[in-house]
Design a protein around this motif. Structure first.
Motif, PDB file in Angstrom:
ATOM      1  N   THR A  52      -5.147   0.144   4.348  1.00 57.35           N
ATOM      2  CA  THR A  52      -4.930   1.480   3.805  1.00 57.35           C
ATOM      3  C   THR A  52      -3.479   1.958   3.802  1.00 57.35           C
ATOM      4  N   GLY A  53      -2.614   1.313   4.591  1.00 58.89           N
ATOM      5  CA  GLY A  53      -1.232   1.766   4.679  1.00 58.89           C
ATOM      6  C   GLY A  53      -1.040   2.978   5.567  1.00 58.89           C
ATOM      7  N   ILE A  54      -2.088   3.347   6.315  1.00 55.65           N
ATOM      8  CA  ILE A  54      -2.047   4.544   7.158  1.00 55.65           C
ATOM      9  C   ILE A  54      -2.311   4.138   8.607  1.00 55.65           C
ATOM     10  N   PRO A  55      -1.493   4.583   9.555  1.00 52.02           N
ATOM     11  CA  PRO A  55      -1.663   4.184  10.957  1.00 52.02           C
ATOM     12  C   PRO A  55      -3.074   4.447  11.476  1.00 52.02           C
TER      13      PRO A  55
ATOM     14  N   ALA B  19       0.846  -1.207   0.000  1.00 52.13           N
ATOM     15  CA  ALA B  19       0.000   0.000   0.000  1.00 52.13           C
ATOM     16  C   ALA B  19       0.878   1.253   0.000  1.00 52.13           C
ATOM     17  N   SER B  20       2.033   1.164  -0.644  1.00 55.93           N
ATOM     18  CA  SER B  20       3.014   2.254  -0.572  1.00 55.93           C
ATOM     19  C   SER B  20       2.503   3.548  -1.194  1.00 55.93           C
ATOM     20  N   GLN B  21       1.716   3.455  -2.262  1.00 50.57           N
ATOM     21  CA  GLN B  21       1.215   4.677  -2.893  1.00 50.57           C
ATOM     22  C   GLN B  21       0.308   5.456  -1.945  1.00 50.57           C
ATOM     23  N   LEU B  22      -0.581   4.758  -1.279  1.00 49.96           N
ATOM     24  CA  LEU B  22      -1.495   5.408  -0.342  1.00 49.96           C
ATOM     25  C   LEU B  22      -0.745   5.899   0.890  1.00 49.96           C
ATOM     26  N   HIS B  23       0.195   5.091   1.367  1.00 50.81           N
ATOM     27  CA  HIS B  23       0.992   5.496   2.521  1.00 50.81           C
ATOM     28  C   HIS B  23       1.803   6.752   2.206  1.00 50.81           C
ATOM     29  N   CYS B  24       2.405   6.797   1.039  1.00 52.51           N
ATOM     30  CA  CYS B  24       3.216   7.956   0.677  1.00 52.51           C
ATOM     31  C   CYS B  24       2.362   9.190   0.415  1.00 52.51           C
TER      32      CYS B  24
ATOM     33  N   ARG C  47       1.230  14.538   2.034  1.00 53.09           N
ATOM     34  CA  ARG C  47       0.241  15.573   2.343  1.00 53.09           C
ATOM     35  C   ARG C  47       0.337  16.077   3.774  1.00 53.09           C
ATOM     36  N   TYR C  48       0.673  15.187   4.722  1.00 55.93           N
ATOM     37  CA  TYR C  48       0.556  15.559   6.129  1.00 55.93           C
ATOM     38  C   TYR C  48       1.874  15.545   6.906  1.00 55.93           C
ATOM     39  N   LEU C  49       2.994  15.389   6.190  1.00 55.90           N
ATOM     40  CA  LEU C  49       4.291  15.417   6.853  1.00 55.90           C
ATOM     41  C   LEU C  49       5.196  16.409   6.125  1.00 55.90           C
TER      42      LEU C  49
END
Length: 283
Positions: free
Chosen positions: A106-109, A73-78, A83-85
């Motif tokens: 989702t690749g998001i915490p 899920a690297s695309q979604l994680h990146c 956007r937020y880092l």
């Protein structure tokens, strides 16, 4: 195999980033000015993935398979990072590892699908882990099951902050370990349930990466989400600094004992430790 796949994805992401217009406040990406902070952060994650990949043939007997959403899920994680880092953070929340219906999808915490799609406005294709447990399918943003911990955490945080853009000005949510672990029956195993030397080695590599990430982001406050992370942070070089506050927020999982009113307890915790100004970008 995972290492080669990760390197290819990383190269594609770097190429894509050079072509992409920068988001407001993040500045352009160019060789002249070096990599943006989010890319430096992802490089640390990629190095950690490489170390963990070397251990894939040494899983403890109670682990049937592992998922690493930072890879599939690297695309979604990146997109989340991009956007937020955009810069250093004053407050960082550190969770344990991916949940089956949250970050695994989702690749998001703590990234339950509704929060990612509606509140974060992120939408990318999610691939599959090399070995997919039949009882733990990865459906990406089509997953119909919400992660209760993610719903509790993100909906409270964004309710208090107002929106993701405001929250992310000074705050960030991250996970200590990028791997999810499942036994033969498909039961989700936490890092604390791992057996033998593998548990120690995973903890060592993940803590080394976390320290690099903390030194990069320079938070004033690090909040451990749950007792496992709180104990891990005792070994963090960054958190040993007298200028850094380390706090414990109970994990939002409904399975935790006496946790039926987690949002109320969490809000009281945030107010007690004067963390709301960070979340509202007022500090």
């Amino acid at each position: 195999m995972l290492k080669r796949k990760l390197e290819k994805q990383k190269a594609n992401l770097e190429c894509e980033e050079r072509k992409r217009l920068a988001l407001p406040g993040q500045g352009a990406t160019s060789e002249l000015f070096g990599q943006p902070l989010w890319q430096q952060f992802f490089n640390i994650e990629a190095k950690l993935n490489d170390s963990l990949d070397q251990m894939i043939h040494h899983l403890p007997p109670n682990v049937n398979c592992t998922y690493n959403p930072l890879v599939y899920a690297s695309q979604l994680h990146c997109d989340y990072l991009r956007r937020y880092l955009g810069g250093p953070k004053k407050l960082i929340f550190v969770g344990m590892n991916p949940g089956p219906n949250g970050m695994c999808q989702t690749g998001i915490p703590f990234g339950n699908v509704r929060t990612v799609k509606v509140l974060m406005q992120l939408n990318e294709i999610v691939g599959k882990p090399p070995i997919e447990h039949p009882k733990r399918p990865v459906l990406g943003l089509d997953c119909p099951t919400e992660e209760p911990s993610g719903v509790r955490l993100w909906e409270l945080f964004l309710q208090l902050a107002g929106n993701m853009e405001t929250f992310s000005k000074q705050c960030f949510v991250h996970n200590f370990c990028p791997l999810a672990f499942f036994d033969e029956a498909g039961k989700n195993l936490t890092p604390s349930e791992l057996k033998g030397p593998y548990r120690k080695e995973v903890g060592k590599y993940c803590l080394e990466a976390l320290d690099e990430e903390l030194f990069l982001l320079k938070p004033l406050v690090v909040v451990a989400v749950g007792n496992y992370v709180r104990d891990i942070l005792k070994g963090s070089n960054y958190c040993k600094s007298a200028s850094v506050s380390v706090l414990l927020l109970p994990h939002p999982s409904p399975r935790s004992v006496n946790n039926t009113n987690w949002p109320e307890k969490a809000k009281a915790f945030l107010e007690e430790h004067k963390l709301l100004p960070f979340m509202k970008n007022e500090a």
